[in-house]
Motif scaffolding. Structure first.
Motif, PDB file in Angstrom:
ATOM      1  N   ALA A  43      58.297  60.200  64.745  1.00 42.15           N
ATOM      2  CA  ALA A  43      59.065  61.341  65.244  1.00 42.15           C
ATOM      3  C   ALA A  43      58.466  61.839  66.547  1.00 42.15           C
ATOM      4  CB  ALA A  43      59.066  62.471  64.223  1.00 42.15           C
ATOM      5  N   ARG A  44      59.337  62.234  67.471  1.00 45.17           N
ATOM      6  CA  ARG A  44      58.877  62.977  68.639  1.00 45.17           C
ATOM      7  C   ARG A  44      58.859  64.431  68.230  1.00 45.17           C
ATOM      8  NH1 ARG A  44      59.448  60.336  73.490  1.00 45.17           N
ATOM      9  NH2 ARG A  44      58.323  62.150  74.266  1.00 45.17           N
ATOM     10  N   MET A  45      57.687  65.082  68.434  1.00 39.84           N
ATOM     11  CA  MET A  45      57.537  66.448  67.944  1.00 39.84           C
ATOM     12  C   MET A  45      57.830  67.442  69.075  1.00 39.84           C
ATOM     13  SD  MET A  45      56.708  65.695  64.842  1.00 39.84           S
ATOM     14  CE  MET A  45      56.223  67.252  64.094  1.00 39.84           C
ATOM     15  N   PRO A  76      63.265  58.607  67.212  1.00 42.20           N
ATOM     16  CA  PRO A  76      63.899  57.557  68.016  1.00 42.20           C
ATOM     17  C   PRO A  76      63.877  56.202  67.296  1.00 42.20           C
ATOM     18  CG  PRO A  76      61.738  58.118  68.893  1.00 42.20           C
ATOM     19  CD  PRO A  76      62.019  59.090  67.803  1.00 42.20           C
ATOM     20  N   GLN A  77      64.988  55.484  67.399  1.00 46.14           N
ATOM     21  CA  GLN A  77      65.008  54.100  66.937  1.00 46.14           C
ATOM     22  C   GLN A  77      64.836  53.223  68.156  1.00 46.14           C
ATOM     23  OE1 GLN A  77      68.581  53.417  64.695  1.00 46.14           O
ATOM     24  NE2 GLN A  77      67.774  54.482  62.894  1.00 46.14           N
ATOM     25  N   TYR A  78      63.902  52.281  68.088  1.00 45.37           N
ATOM     26  CA  TYR A  78      63.558  51.454  69.235  1.00 45.37           C
ATOM     27  C   TYR A  78      63.243  52.367  70.412  1.00 45.37           C
ATOM     28  CZ  TYR A  78      65.706  48.392  65.903  1.00 45.37           C
ATOM     29  OH  TYR A  78      66.008  47.762  64.747  1.00 45.37           O
ATOM     30  N   ALA A  79      63.905  52.179  71.544  1.00 43.19           N
ATOM     31  CA  ALA A  79      63.517  52.949  72.728  1.00 43.19           C
ATOM     32  C   ALA A  79      64.497  54.090  73.008  1.00 43.19           C
ATOM     33  CB  ALA A  79      63.429  52.011  73.925  1.00 43.19           C
ATOM     34  N   CYS A 106      68.760  62.135  73.910  1.00 43.32           N
ATOM     35  CA  CYS A 106      70.204  62.318  73.775  1.00 43.32           C
ATOM     36  C   CYS A 106      70.815  61.297  72.824  1.00 43.32           C
ATOM     37  CB  CYS A 106      70.876  62.222  75.139  1.00 43.32           C
ATOM     38  SG  CYS A 106      70.597  63.697  76.095  1.00 43.32           S
ATOM     39  N   THR A 107      70.449  60.060  73.037  1.00 39.11           N
ATOM     40  CA  THR A 107      71.004  59.017  72.174  1.00 39.11           C
ATOM     41  C   THR A 107      70.611  59.285  70.726  1.00 39.11           C
ATOM     42  OG1 THR A 107      70.396  57.631  74.028  1.00 39.11           O
ATOM     43  CG2 THR A 107      71.321  56.526  72.100  1.00 39.11           C
ATOM     44  N   ALA A 108      69.348  59.673  70.536  1.00 44.01           N
ATOM     45  CA  ALA A 108      68.839  59.839  69.172  1.00 44.01           C
ATOM     46  C   ALA A 108      69.517  61.012  68.471  1.00 44.01           C
ATOM     47  CB  ALA A 108      67.329  60.022  69.206  1.00 44.01           C
TER      48      ALA A 108
END
Ligand SMILES: [Zn+2]
Lengths: 997, 95
Positions: free
Chosen positions: A625-627, A640-643, A647-649
């Motif tokens: 997880a990005r905190m 995030p999944q992969y890179a 926004c995408t996540a």
């Protein structure tokens, strides 16, 4: 300037390698940087603040206004270090500052000839003068002035050293380790008080250290030190400055643990900040010698007389060979005699016509040439004194005849002594005038826990110094409750005159017309001349506090140490008043400059404030997880999944919740246990809606207001038992709501039998949301969660992974959703159990960004809408408010101004185009100019996967009647212009059917 | 830094407390609907030079609300009572 072959308190067996501007100076352990400079023949040390005039070493102590250097290099580089208090150490490197391209040839010195441009009030006049409307002019000036008129440069590198804060308590704090302070510590220590004795120097002794080695004072100090060291109630801190005296009898100290070595030894601190709470304190801070005012009195080679004596006797440095001593009192006679005894050619100009016999005898015996009734009217020389212009003077210091110039490489001055009253004044305000000493001293009121002693109280003799110190120490010990008896005060010892006995109150030597010959400074640090005071007087400045700000006199590190009395006496003379009628300015901490690092201690970087972590935190980290920071909390922002980027996540995560099932860690929500027989009544008062009918096992959304009628917070409260409620608050407002509840219950609502306790840290909380949420939970818990068994706004107890949990059915996302409350220690275990079982249901964790997107799609308010400026009506929540009962804020929310239909109200915004709006962007009618504050603002913004477009919430004037309108969305910070359609803020599933599952 | 003698915890540093409100105003009764009463309670304040009664919260200690006397001129601290006992204490002192 030379080092004498013997004498001094330096350790000649320990030579040190030190360098100034690349030049090696002869130094020994026990030297300061300034004594090494004098021993090495350095007279020009720096350039002054405004005029870039050459400045040398003026003093031997903390009052030094001129000899300021850059000390050390690399990340330990420190600007504005006074060479006079920088202890010499092996490997010391110092460079001159405020000079370019070199110390000796400095371009900024043109300021010296642009003098009128920089006179008193220059800054103010530039602001309010003819250029006041032209910002560019000021900006241009400022750039130039900042570069030219500056002090040292700070390092941009990270400080590699460690600092710490320490708390301490004592009965008696003794500030100053001279004769008065040692006497005070002896009295208090013998009486059994816990004593902390602090001395800024690296040696105890104070003025005694300026006497020749082997003088009677040495024995006295050694005996006192030995006795104190044998007392286990006494702690002595040297290299420690008491820089501030504060309310509650607390004192700030900085101990320079490692400043006397090149680099702190491993794991040792550089400095330690002490916060001392002292029942009583004795201020034995001594006195600082006062300058005399005459033309060129800042020229290198003009020095304070007792400082010259100190360099001679303590450091074995004879700072001049042909010396003119100028004085208006007795104390300089000791300096003159010692200098003559060391082989210097000494002329003593005494502004008094008939110096006392003892003083005359002392001088004449030592071979000093005495000129009574004379003053120095001008120092000759540029980068170094080459001569002194002497003149007979009258009682006011005005010239009475022809001048004569004598050769001199040094002018040693004494204008008397200024007691160091800073700490007392910081605490109690204005000191009182002591007529005989022409100085300000503490008022001596017995009730003050901080008392002055010794020359800080203008004690005029050694016996008085000892008696005052001893008595104040004994009184302080007794007042602090010490059990014992202080015994008898120590005997005195033979010493030279050290106080300004016989002071004649004239400090400036002027022409017969009352002018100075050349620039004559009262504040050497800020380049304030006596003519600046005259100018301020002509411009009508009568208040000493105004004068200080207008001329910048006594500002910065001087803090009145050298400048105060000389400036006040000039002001008094101009106004035809006595000095006490002019008054004095107030002193402010710190007494001497202290490093920011010492105040910060360990509280920087990650330790700036405590970080709060959810019990499930580590899982999030381990799963990539990005905190993000939410107040003191760290929360998972997105996974995030992969890179994937943010926004995408978040768009993927939010869409996944609506299609399948997701879970989010909501442990950070505030949780308050509300318990007691009157709990329902309490909730009924603090929430706008009714609570009397809520049954056990049910929960309800509630909104609370502040006393002034604005919305404070919202959240759900569950009834766990007859007298047991579980309130949740937003993460941000948890502490505020609890404190408010406690206040009401302990003041206005004392009759309510209710207890509120924070249980935020006791419970982990997991929200599980999405069409498959029920199926997932039924599987992991085995409980019946069917719509009949657990309808919306109900709770049940169940087991997940062997742990008893509470399942609350409520929805923030708008989907079929549950909140699971787990004892904090099992939070991660239950999260993991859900995750393990979730594969079959395509369960994914989601972060706060997706949670935000989901709530905006639903039009739920959160922090950006609950900003303390919005009412129930503004937010469309007025339907929640009960009309049948009073509640906090119920009357004041009806203030007419809050009923204004023009007030911005909550709206939804469908953004046109494929760019999102920025929070804080302003809203304008489609055809209006984008000027002024507009019609409202954007509060929350997101991309809505459910709607396939960018949406936002905002507050818009007359918002209720503007549905369908197009508005402009202007972000002036980012330079973005958008248009949006005003819609209901319930963007998605407005009927709320999805949460029924 | 002022120091406050909390009746529960003893003499503690100011940093453990937060200032709350003016303790010389009395909250109107819940059922009071008089707008002016509430306006006075929430907004209207004297700004005395000298002794003042204030609510302080021992937020990092016992979490009790205290009524503290503080001198706005000298920053001296006077009596300190639990807010729930404060009325009682004022009556006692008046005897
Ligand atoms: Zn307490």
């Amino acid at each position: 300037m030379k080092r004498l072959p013997s004498g001094g308190r330096i350790d000649r067996s320990a030579p040190l390698n030190i360098r100034f501007d690349g030049r090696t100076l002869p130094a020994f352990r026990g030297d300061t940087l300034s004594s090494a400079m004098l021993a090495g023949g350095v007279s020009l040390v720096g350039r002054s603040f405004k005029y870039h005039r050459p400045r040398g070493i003026y003093s031997a102590g903390v009052e030094e206004p001129g000899a300021m250097v850059h000390l050390r290099d690399g990340p330990r580089h420190e600007p504005n270090v006074r060479a006079t208090v920088a202890e010499a150490f092996d490997g010391l490197v110092a460079t001159s500052q405020n000079a370019w391209p070199s110390l000796s040839f400095d371009i900024g010195a043109v300021n010296n000839w642009l003098g009128p441009f920089f006179s008193a009030g220059f800054y103010y006049k530039t602001f309010i003068g003819p250029f006041r409307r032209s910002t560019w002019f000021w900006m241009m000036c400022e750039t130039f002035i900042r570069k030219a008129a500056g002090m040292g440069r700070a390092s941009y590198m990270e400080d590699p050293d460690q600092y710490e804060k320490r708390n301490a308590f004592c009965d008696v704090l003794v500030i100053g380790g001279g004769v008065a302070g040692l006497s005070a510590a002896l009295a208090a220590g013998r009486a059994g008080a816990q004593v902390l004795l602090v001395e800024q120097d690296f040696e105890l002794g104070g003025a005694v250290l300026s006497d020749p080695v082997g003088s009677a004072g040495d024995d006295w100090v050694a005996r006192a030190r030995a006795e104190l060291q044998a007392l286990d109630t006494v702690r002595i801190l040297t290299r420690t400055t008491a820089f501030g005296a504060y309310d509650g009898d607390t004192y700030g100290l900085v101990e320079r643990v490692s400043d006397h070595v090149k680099v702190p030894v491993a794991h040792q601190l550089r400095q330690r900040y002490w916060l001392v709470r002292a029942k009583r304190a004795v201020m034995a801070t001594g006195a600082i010698e006062r300058p005399l005012v005459f033309g060129g009195n800042d020229t290198p080679g003009v020095m304070l007389a007792e400082s010259v004596r100190s360099y001679l006797n303590r450091f074995a440095v004879l700072a001049g060979q042909t010396i003119v001593v100028a004085t208006n009192n007795n104390s300089a006679y000791a300096a003159a005699a010692d200098l003559a005894g060391a082989g210097a050619d000494v002329t003593l100009a005494d502004m008094r016509t008939t110096p006392p016999v003892e003083a005359r005898t002392l001088a004449e015996t030592a071979g000093v040439r005495l000129l009574p009734g004379h003053g120095v009217i001008e120092a000759r020389g540029g980068k170094r004194v080459t001569g002194a212009r002497l003149v007979p003077v009258d009682g006011t210091g005005r010239a009475q005849g022809a001048t004569q110039t004598v050769k001199a490489d040094m002018i040693a001055v004494s204008g008397g002594w200024t007691p160091v009253v800073h700490l007392w004044s910081q605490r109690y305000g204005k000191p009182v005038f002591h007529g005989e000493g022409a100085c300000f001293i503490p008022d001596g009121q017995d009730s003050h826990p901080l008392q002055g002693a010794g020359t800080a109280m203008a004690a005029a003799s050694l016996s008085e110094v000892i008696a005052q110190g001893f008595d104040r120490g004994a009184e302080a010990a007794q007042a602090a409750g010490a059990p014992g008896d202080a015994g008898k005060a120590p005997d005195g010892f033979a010493c030279r005159p050290f106080w300004q006995n016989g002071l004649h109150p004239a400090w400036a030597v002027l022409t017969a017309q009352g002018k100075t010959l050349g620039k004559a400074f009262v504040d050497f640090q800020h380049d304030v001349k006596i003519s600046d005071i005259d100018q301020a007087h002509l411009e009508g400045y009568v208040s000493v506090e105004h004068l200080k700000r207008y001329t910048t006199l006594g500002m910065a590190t001087d803090q009145g140490k050298l400048s105060n009395v000389n400036a006040l006496s000039r002001m008094a003379e101009l106004r035809g008043k006595a000095i006490p009628d002019v008054g004095t300015t107030t002193f402010r901490p710190p007494f001497t400059p202290i490093s920011i690092g010492s105040l910060v201690g360990h509280e920087h970087g990650r330790h700036f404030r405590p970080t709060r972590l959810s019990p499930i935190h580590q899982w999030h980290v381990e799963h990539g997880a990005r905190m993000t920071e939410a107040g003191a909390w760290m929360r998972p922002w997105y996974y995030p999944q992969y890179a994937e980027d943010l926004c995408t996540a978040y768009i993927r995560e939010a869409a996944h919740v609506r299609a399948h099932v997701g879970m989010v860690d909501v442990s950070t929500l505030g949780k308050i246990a509300v318990q007691g027989p009157d709990a329902a009544e309490f909730l009924n008062r603090i929430y706008v809606n009714g609570w009397k009918t809520l049954a056990v096992g049910r929960l309800r959304y509630g909104v609370m207001l502040r006393e002034d009628g604005f919305v404070l917070d919202d959240g759900a409260t569950a009834r766990l038992g007859a007298q047991d409620y579980f309130m949740s608050t937003t993460t941000a407002n948890a502490a505020k709501v609890l404190a408010f509840a406690e206040h009401l219950l302990q003041t206005a609502w004392k009759d309510l039998r209710v207890h509120v306790t924070t249980v935020t840290d006791q419970w982990a909380a997991i929200a599980v949301a999405g069409p498959k949420a029920r199926a997932l939970l039924a599987k992991v818990s085995g409980a019946d969660l069917g719509p009949g068994a657990l309808p919306n706004n109900h709770l049940t107890h169940a087991m997940i992974g062997g742990v008893q949990v509470r399942i609350h059915r409520m929805s923030y996302s708008g989907e079929l959703a549950y909140e699971i409350y787990v004892p904090a220690g099992y939070g991660r275990h239950v999260w993991q159990a859900l995750h393990d079982a979730g594969g079959a249901f395509d369960l994914r964790p989601y972060g706060t960004e997706a949670m935000g997107a989901l709530r905006i799609e639903k039009g739920h308010v959160a922090g950006p809408e609950l900003d303390g400026r919005t009412t129930l009506k503004d937010l469309g929540l007025e339907g929640f408010a009960s009309s049948k009962k009073p509640f906090v804020g119920s009357v004041l929310q009806q203030r007419p101004v809050l009923e204004d239909p023009q007030r911005p109200t909550l709206v939804g915004l469908e953004i046109e185009g494929d760019t999102g709006a920025k929070p804080g962007a302003l809203l304008y009618a489609a055809k209006a100019d984008a000027k002024g504050h507009g019609d409202g603002w954007v509060s929350s913004t997101t991309y809505s996967p459910a709607l396939g477009r960018y949406i936002a919430m905002g507050l818009l004037k007359n918002g209720r009647t503007r549905k369908g309108d197009v508005v402009r969305v202007e972000d002036f910070v980012g330079g973005q212009s958008l248009t949006a359609r005003v819609v209901s803020h319930h963007f998605f599933d407005p009927e709320g059917e999805r949460k029924n599952g | 830094m002022i120091r406050i003698d909390c009746p529960v915890c003893g003499l503690r540093d100011e940093t453990e407390f937060t200032y709350g409100a003016d303790a010389s105003v009395t909250r109107p009764a819940m059922e009071d609907t008089g707008m002016q009463h509430w306006v006075d309670y929430v907004f209207n304040r004297d700004n005395p030079r000298g002794w003042h009664r204030e609510y302080w919260h021992h937020v990092q200690g016992c979490r009790q609300w205290l009524v503290l006397e503080r001198n706005t001129l000298t920053h001296q601290i006077g009596t300190c009572h639990l807010a729930r006992d404060a009325d009682l204490a004022v009556k006692e002192a008046a005897k």
